[in-house]
Motif scaffolding. Structure first.
Motif, mmCIF file in Angstrom:
data_model
loop_
_atom_site.group_PDB
_atom_site.id
_atom_site.type_symbol
_atom_site.label_atom_id
_atom_site.label_comp_id
_atom_site.label_asym_id
_atom_site.label_seq_id
_atom_site.Cartn_x
_atom_site.Cartn_y
_atom_site.Cartn_z
ATOM 1 N N SER A 64 0.847 -1.201 0.000
ATOM 2 C CA SER A 64 0.000 0.000 0.000
ATOM 3 C C SER A 64 0.877 1.243 0.000
ATOM 4 O O SER A 64 1.785 1.377 0.829
ATOM 5 N N VAL A 65 0.602 2.122 -0.948
ATOM 6 C CA VAL A 65 1.315 3.407 -1.052
ATOM 7 C C VAL A 65 0.337 4.504 -0.650
ATOM 8 O O VAL A 65 -0.709 4.672 -1.288
ATOM 9 N N THR A 128 -4.982 5.818 -1.336
ATOM 10 C CA THR A 128 -4.015 4.709 -1.322
ATOM 11 C C THR A 128 -3.939 4.029 -2.684
ATOM 12 O O THR A 128 -4.952 3.867 -3.369
ATOM 13 N N ILE A 129 -2.722 3.648 -3.050
ATOM 14 C CA ILE A 129 -2.515 2.807 -4.233
ATOM 15 C C ILE A 129 -2.094 1.429 -3.719
ATOM 16 O O ILE A 129 -1.070 1.298 -3.042
ATOM 17 N N LEU A 154 5.574 12.113 -3.120
ATOM 18 C CA LEU A 154 4.107 12.114 -3.139
ATOM 19 C C LEU A 154 3.494 11.332 -1.986
ATOM 20 O O LEU A 154 2.278 11.376 -1.778
ATOM 21 N N GLN A 155 4.338 10.610 -1.225
ATOM 22 C CA GLN A 155 3.823 9.718 -0.185
ATOM 23 C C GLN A 155 3.687 10.449 1.153
ATOM 24 O O GLN A 155 4.576 11.208 1.561
ATOM 25 N N SER A 156 2.601 10.153 1.852
ATOM 26 C CA SER A 156 2.364 10.763 3.160
ATOM 27 C C SER A 156 2.982 9.944 4.290
ATOM 28 O O SER A 156 3.167 10.439 5.400
ATOM 29 N N ASP A 157 3.307 8.690 4.003
ATOM 30 C CA ASP A 157 3.855 7.795 5.030
ATOM 31 C C ASP A 157 4.625 6.686 4.320
ATOM 32 O O ASP A 157 4.594 6.561 3.091
ATOM 33 N N GLU A 158 5.313 5.841 5.112
ATOM 34 C CA GLU A 158 6.021 4.710 4.535
ATOM 35 C C GLU A 158 5.036 3.722 3.912
ATOM 36 O O GLU A 158 3.879 3.623 4.338
ATOM 37 N N THR A 159 5.492 3.000 2.900
ATOM 38 C CA THR A 159 4.637 1.974 2.297
ATOM 39 C C THR A 159 4.418 0.849 3.310
ATOM 40 O O THR A 159 5.132 0.741 4.317
ATOM 41 N N SER A 160 3.428 -0.001 3.021
ATOM 42 C CA SER A 160 3.134 -1.106 3.939
ATOM 43 C C SER A 160 4.230 -2.173 3.907
ATOM 44 O O SER A 160 4.273 -3.033 4.779
#
Length: 321
Positions: A64-65, A128-129, A154-160
């Motif tokens: 999840s991005v 989320t992508i 572009l990301q608000s947080d680390e990926t899953s």
């Protein structure tokens, strides 16, 4: 042609007689082959069961991005197009902020505290992508794209795919690779051990009948007429071992231990194993028969060839003297 069939009949008949004449040796060789074929069969079933479990786990693995609210439609589409162009990407799904909120409410419909808390604020959930990989073992290929500065901005947080989740996915991938190698090595090892024991059994049988074979050789018996009965005898080992192996496996599945189902690893789905064994029973029987007869025949060929070569060398030396 008639002489060929007469010779073939005699070879087969002699092979059957030898099988029962050397019953103790036959039982010993057959027992080893039963163990080998049983291990091979269990390895095949366990591998299929393990692959099924891994496939189910892999279906649940995704990355999840989380996107910032400021990300434009063009930026989002560019990221999605880049990801979809990767060979290891199975699907790419975009979940908007509103969809994420709806999903959150559905997942926590029984938790009134969480629903109350989320309703008292503006939607805090990011768009989320979700990326589903084809092969979780090659997730680094996807990760390299997500860690590029242009996409990371572009990301608000680390990926899953980070922290404990990353560690769990990596462990599953390594366990899969290790298990497949272990199965292959185990099958090859036991097949070689089985062939060596059968080889030695045939050597003992040849030694016990050395005078008889010498007389046959002196009377002009062909090489195949001497080898044939031993090949038939060892192929009988394979037939008996194959049937015994199937009976043992079937019995074990019928009275299977609950220890497998209770396994903390959760890697062996015994219901699937049972169904897989039942659905492919006749295929397994055919494979076991072919494998058993092939192992026996090859062992007999090597053993008789070695004996005949030794016998010919000995005869030459006697003539020279």
């Amino acid at each position: 042609m008639g002489r060929f069939f007469i010779s073939l009949e005699r070879i087969v008949k002699t092979g059957f007689i030898n099988f029962f004449r050397n019953l103790s040796l036959s039982i010993a060789a057959t027992a080893v082959m039963v163990v080998t074929l049983t291990i091979v069969l269990f390895a095949i079933i366990a591998n299929a069961t393990f692959n099924n479990t891994i496939s189910q786990i892999n279906e649940k693995i995704d990355i999840s991005v989380y996107l910032k609210d400021s990300v434009t439609d063009d930026q989002r589409k560019e990221v999605i197009n880049t990801l979809e162009s990767l060979d290891n990407v199975k699907t790419v799904e975009y979940i908007s902020k509103d969809q994420a909120l709806e999903q959150y409410r559905a997942d926590n419909k029984d938790n009134l505290d969480l629903l109350l808390a989320i309703s008292q604020t503006d939607n805090p959930l990011p768009a989320t992508i979700k990326i589903k990989p084809v092969d979780p073992g090659r997730i680094d290929e996807i990760k390299s794209v997500l860690e590029a500065d242009k996409v990371k901005a572009l990301q608000s947080d680390e990926t899953s795919y980070s922290g404990d989740r990353k560690e769990a996915i990596d462990k599953i991938t390594k366990a899969t690779a290790f298990f497949r190698k272990a199965v292959f090595i185990g099958v090859v090892t036991f097949a070689v051990i089985s062939m060596l024991i059968i080889f030695n059994t045939i050597q003992m049988a040849i030694f016990n009948r050395r005078d008889e074979l010498t007389i046959m050789r002196l009377l002009g018996a062909s090489t195949w007429y001497i080898k044939g009965p031993f090949i038939v005898e060892t192929m009988l080992y394979g037939v008996v071992a194959a049937v015994s192996s199937l009976v043992i496996c079937n019995s074990l599945f019928v009275v299977q231990s609950q220890a497998f189902n209770a396994s903390s690893l959760g890697l062996l789905d015994m219901d699937f194993a049972n169904k897989y064994f039942a659905d492919n029973f006749w295929i397994f029987l055919g494979l076991q028969l072919i494998s058993g007869m092939l192992i026996g025949a090859l062992s007999a060929l090597v053993a008789t060839k070695r004996y005949l070569k030794f016998h010919q060398t000995k005869q030459r030396k006697l003539k020279l003297k």
